[in-house]
Design a protein around this motif. Structure first.
Motif, short mmCIF file in Angstrom:
data_model
loop_
_atom_site.label_atom_id
_atom_site.label_comp_id
_atom_site.label_asym_id
_atom_site.label_seq_id
_atom_site.Cartn_x
_atom_site.Cartn_y
_atom_site.Cartn_z
N GLY A 84 -13.57 18.04 -15.67
CA GLY A 84 -12.32 18.40 -16.35
C GLY A 84 -11.33 19.07 -15.41
N ALA A 85 -11.82 19.99 -14.58
CA ALA A 85 -10.95 20.65 -13.61
C ALA A 85 -10.39 19.66 -12.61
N GLU A 86 -11.24 18.74 -12.16
CA GLU A 86 -10.76 17.71 -11.23
C GLU A 86 -9.69 16.85 -11.88
N ALA A 87 -9.89 16.49 -13.13
CA ALA A 87 -8.91 15.65 -13.84
C ALA A 87 -7.59 16.38 -14.02
N ILE A 88 -7.64 17.66 -14.35
CA ILE A 88 -6.41 18.44 -14.54
C ILE A 88 -5.66 18.58 -13.22
N MET A 89 -6.38 18.87 -12.13
CA MET A 89 -5.72 18.99 -10.83
C MET A 89 -5.12 17.65 -10.41
N LEU A 90 -5.82 16.58 -10.66
CA LEU A 90 -5.32 15.24 -10.35
C LEU A 90 -4.06 14.94 -11.16
N ILE A 126 -15.86 9.83 -9.62
CA ILE A 126 -14.58 9.11 -9.48
C ILE A 126 -13.42 10.09 -9.41
N PHE A 127 -13.44 11.12 -10.24
CA PHE A 127 -12.36 12.11 -10.19
C PHE A 127 -12.34 12.83 -8.85
N TYR A 128 -13.52 13.14 -8.29
CA TYR A 128 -13.54 13.79 -6.98
C TYR A 128 -12.94 12.87 -5.92
N TRP A 129 -13.33 11.61 -5.93
CA TRP A 129 -12.81 10.67 -4.94
C TRP A 129 -11.29 10.51 -5.09
N LEU A 130 -10.81 10.39 -6.33
CA LEU A 130 -9.37 10.27 -6.57
C LEU A 130 -8.63 11.52 -6.14
N LEU A 131 -9.19 12.68 -6.43
CA LEU A 131 -8.55 13.94 -6.05
C LEU A 131 -8.45 14.05 -4.54
N TYR A 132 -9.51 13.69 -3.84
CA TYR A 132 -9.50 13.73 -2.38
C TYR A 132 -8.45 12.75 -1.83
N SER A 133 -8.42 11.54 -2.36
CA SER A 133 -7.47 10.53 -1.88
C SER A 133 -6.03 10.92 -2.16
N VAL A 134 -5.75 11.37 -3.37
CA VAL A 134 -4.39 11.73 -3.73
C VAL A 134 -3.93 12.94 -2.92
N THR A 135 -4.80 13.92 -2.73
CA THR A 135 -4.43 15.09 -1.94
C THR A 135 -4.10 14.70 -0.51
N SER A 136 -4.92 13.86 0.09
CA SER A 136 -4.63 13.45 1.47
C SER A 136 -3.35 12.62 1.55
N LEU A 137 -3.09 11.80 0.54
CA LEU A 137 -1.84 11.03 0.53
C LEU A 137 -0.61 11.93 0.37
N VAL A 138 -0.70 12.92 -0.50
CA VAL A 138 0.43 13.83 -0.70
C VAL A 138 0.68 14.64 0.56
N VAL A 139 -0.36 15.08 1.23
CA VAL A 139 -0.20 15.82 2.48
C VAL A 139 0.43 14.92 3.54
N ARG A 140 -0.02 13.68 3.62
CA ARG A 140 0.55 12.75 4.59
C ARG A 140 2.02 12.46 4.29
N ILE A 141 2.37 12.32 3.03
CA ILE A 141 3.78 12.09 2.66
C ILE A 141 4.63 13.29 3.04
N ASP A 142 4.12 14.50 2.82
CA ASP A 142 4.87 15.70 3.22
C ASP A 142 5.07 15.75 4.73
N GLN A 143 4.04 15.39 5.50
CA GLN A 143 4.17 15.37 6.95
C GLN A 143 5.20 14.34 7.40
N ILE A 144 5.18 13.18 6.79
CA ILE A 144 6.15 12.13 7.15
C ILE A 144 7.57 12.56 6.78
N ASN A 145 7.74 13.22 5.64
CA ASN A 145 9.06 13.71 5.25
C ASN A 145 9.57 14.76 6.23
#
Length: 130
Positions: free
Chosen positions: A13-19, A101-120
């Motif tokens: 549930g916590a992983e889903a909310i953070m995601l 699945i929520f852990y994997w999605l959370l890890y992937s989305v977090t790394s993508l958001v960090v990468r987008i911030d770095q590119i910006n």
């Protein structure tokens, strides 16, 4: 054993909310803090993986040692108990799958958001140079 499933349910549930909070549009003002909190929680949440594997082995062991209830050899109450046990095992397997699945999605989305911030930031530096 019920406490283990409650912990896994709260973790999923916590992983889903953070995601959900990471992917919702319009939360730009708090996104930076949310990303730092999520990145700091990814390592402790990694313990979900071996925990899920342990619980999956527990489900398998219970499945293998479960007495069979086939034909006329068992009463209706035993048959109902057997069916409830199967339903609980299936529900718990779904909970394990959801947590992983929520852990994997959370890890992937977090790394993508960090990468987008770095590119910006790189884009802003490049525009500032020109």
């Amino acid at each position: 054993m019920a406490l283990e499933w409650v912990v896994l349910g709260y973790t999923a549930g916590a992983e889903a909310i953070m995601l959900l909070l990471l992917t919702l549009p319009g939360l730009e003002p708090i996104r930076k803090g949310l990303i730092s909190v999520t990145r700091s929680l990814l390592k402790p949440f990694l313990s979900v993986v071996p925990f899920c594997l342990f619980l999956l082995m527990d489900i398998y062991w219970k499945y293998e040692t479960r007495p069979t209830c086939e034909g006329e050899s068992c009463s209706p109450s035993e048959h109902l108990r057997h069916q409830k046990s199967i339903m609980k095992s299936q529900r718990n397997a779904l909970l394990i799958a959801a947590a992983l699945i929520f852990y994997w999605l959370l890890y992937s989305v977090t790394s993508l958001v960090v990468r987008i911030d770095q590119i910006n930031k790189r884009l802003e530096k490049t525009k500032a140079r020109e």
